[in-house]
Structures are given as C-alpha cells and as structure tokens.
Design an enzyme around this catalytic site. Sequence first.
Site, PDB file in Angstrom:
ATOM      1  N   TYR A  65       8.929  16.515   7.861  1.00 11.20           N
ATOM      2  CA  TYR A  65       8.257  15.751   6.818  1.00 11.20           C
ATOM      3  C   TYR A  65       8.985  15.847   5.477  1.00 11.20           C
ATOM      4  O   TYR A  65       8.457  15.377   4.456  1.00 11.20           O
ATOM      5  CB  TYR A  65       6.826  16.242   6.641  1.00 11.20           C
ATOM      6  N   LYS A 105       8.804  26.481  18.476  1.00 11.17           N
ATOM      7  CA  LYS A 105       9.590  25.942  19.586  1.00 11.17           C
ATOM      8  C   LYS A 105      11.031  26.434  19.461  1.00 11.17           C
ATOM      9  O   LYS A 105      11.993  25.678  19.606  1.00 11.17           O
ATOM     10  CB  LYS A 105       9.517  24.416  19.582  1.00 11.17           C
ATOM     11  N   ASP A 137       4.086  24.094  22.745  1.00  3.02           N
ATOM     12  CA  ASP A 137       3.617  23.289  23.860  1.00  3.02           C
ATOM     13  C   ASP A 137       2.720  24.094  24.783  1.00  3.02           C
ATOM     14  O   ASP A 137       1.719  23.587  25.301  1.00  3.02           O
ATOM     15  CB  ASP A 137       4.783  22.665  24.626  1.00  3.02           C
ATOM     16  N   ASP A 189       0.234  19.804  11.972  1.00  4.69           N
ATOM     17  CA  ASP A 189      -0.442  18.516  11.894  1.00  4.69           C
ATOM     18  C   ASP A 189      -0.981  18.114  13.266  1.00  4.69           C
ATOM     19  O   ASP A 189      -2.150  17.764  13.425  1.00  4.69           O
ATOM     20  CB  ASP A 189       0.547  17.472  11.374  1.00  4.69           C
ATOM     21  N   ASP A 243      -5.065  18.503  14.986  1.00  2.00           N
ATOM     22  CA  ASP A 243      -5.753  17.312  15.488  1.00  2.00           C
ATOM     23  C   ASP A 243      -6.184  17.512  16.943  1.00  2.00           C
ATOM     24  O   ASP A 243      -7.251  17.045  17.359  1.00  2.00           O
ATOM     25  CB  ASP A 243      -4.854  16.088  15.383  1.00  2.00           C
TER      26      ASP A 243
END
Length: 335
Positions: A129, A176, A208, A232, A236
Amino acid sequence: MTEGSRGDADAPPEIAVIEGDGIGREVVPAAVEVLEAVGDYAFAEAEAGDATLDETGEALPAETYDLAASADATLFGAAGESAADVILPLREAVGSFVNVRPARAYLGVDALRPETDLVFLRENTEGVYAGHEDRLTDNVSTLTRVVTESASRRLGEFACEYVAERGHDGFTVAHKANVMRETDGLFRDTVLAEAERRGVDADTVLMDAFATRVCLDPEQFGVVVCPNLAGDVLSDLAAGLVGGLGLLPSANVGEERGLFEPVHGTAPDIAGKGVANPSATILSAAMLVESLGDDDAGARIRSAVEGVLSDGPRTPDLGGEATTREVTDAVLARL
C-alpha cells in the site's frame, strides 16, 4: 494521544467529522449523537470522497487534510471509488503507524464462530500500500513492496505495549516469509526481536495457514500482528466469523492523534435507505474517546452497543428490521 492538544487545556477536545460517501452519511451522524451523549467535545465537519471529488475536483481537499492533522481525533465514515485518495492521506495526516481492528462475536448476533475474540494490529504505512506502482508497457505493470526495519520495530513496540496493558499472554505474527523472504522476513524478525527484548511471548504463523486455522478454531489466536495488506484481508475474513463488517470498528493510531473508522465501506446497495448498521461506527467512537483518555465513556458506549446487539433492535444485516435511527435511539436510551 492526550486531551487539549490544540493548546488550551480548558477547551473540549476537537473531533474532526468526515462523513464521506454512501452509508458514511448515515452512520457517522449516529456516532456523533453518541459522543454528544457521553462527553463534551467540539465537532468540526469536513468533506471528502466521491461526492467531494465531483463537486470540487479533489477527493480530499487541503482543508480537510489540515483539519485531521490538527484535531485531537478524527471520525471518518467511508469513501467510494476515491478511497485510496482519501483514507491513505488521512492516515498520513494523523501520523498513523498501526491500524487496530478488533473482531469479536457478540451475544445475540448469529455468528459463524461465536467464540471469536481477535484483535488485528496492522502495519499502516508501507507494504504494497506504499503506492509504488508502474505501468512499464501495455502488457506489464509492477508493484514495489516496501518493508522497513524502523516501521516494523515501531509496530513491534506498539504490540508489546498493547498486550501488556490489556493483560494478553502475548501475540502472533502472521507473515509469508517462506516466499517473501526479504520483506516479510525482515518484518517477522524485527517484530520478534522487539518482543524478545521486552520479554513478551510471541509466536508466528504463515498468513495462509492462519486463514484456515482461524476459521476452524479462532480461540487459538488473540492478538495478531500483520503486515499492511495481510491485516486488511485477514481482518475482513474474521468479520465473516462474527456476523459481518457492520460490527468491526478500527483505530488508525499515531503518536499524538488518531483516525477512527468502521471497517465497512460505503455499501451503495443500501445507502440512503436508512437501514445501515451504525454499530461499527459507534464502536469506533468508543475507541476514539478512549484515545482521548476517557476510558469510562468508551466502556459505557461499548456496553450500550453490546446491549442493543444482544436484545435488539437489529438492522437487516443482522436479521432484523430496524432502521439506523431506531438502533441509534436504542443505544442512546441505554446510555
């Protein structure tokens, strides 16, 4: 963040109010009513978002940015297609370096995993971002991911202080690094080093694998420290476990001020119908007053929202038929 940062110790804290687009124009006024019911605050309204872009040619006018940069705290609703041009600069305006996103299930809400009680601490300044995108040819575009030791350390410091102040056993770092060895490796190692230096328990999980494990058994996690994009997405995901995005507040925390917003977006499918769930925005207001040092008011707001979620009335996203106005009135009555 302390009360009276504008210089006058006797003046009420100034709260910048930016409704934005869509249901932001319905849920932010509800949260302002709640704030008015629990304390003495000075409100300053400003505009941002798609409608502002259409009217002025700017999604985030300079006066709105300046207000957020000077106010004691900012309450923000949502922005539509111009979201990246609004929320990222606003987070910069308040000096935010971490996004705090609680995701918990509430009594009375039909949650997929009612035992869920998570807090995501999301790095808020860099990663993918950071905005370094290029179109090299018609066929090739690139995105540069930025991770620095300094930003990762600052997040690690915040995470250690957060769990210590709230009595958590420690935290989990989601990453990751098995694939993004340099960037996520630096992030993971820096946060873990800060935890070790401060004597805070910290473990790690591949992001993951976390996405699967949190759905199967959310109780194995508490406070989760994430890079920007992962925080983010994973928060969610957690919203789906507790009943939806209408329940998730957030705080963009800086050294001296913060920006408080619901995690949900503009919800154009229901905007203007008066049925938007104000809970996430009101819970964001609870985090706002706590940032100003009023923990009692924050607890009162949170208790009132929890009571309404438990006993009703409820908006359609939670299986009810109530309007935004009716839910807001129920919260105010409990206050």
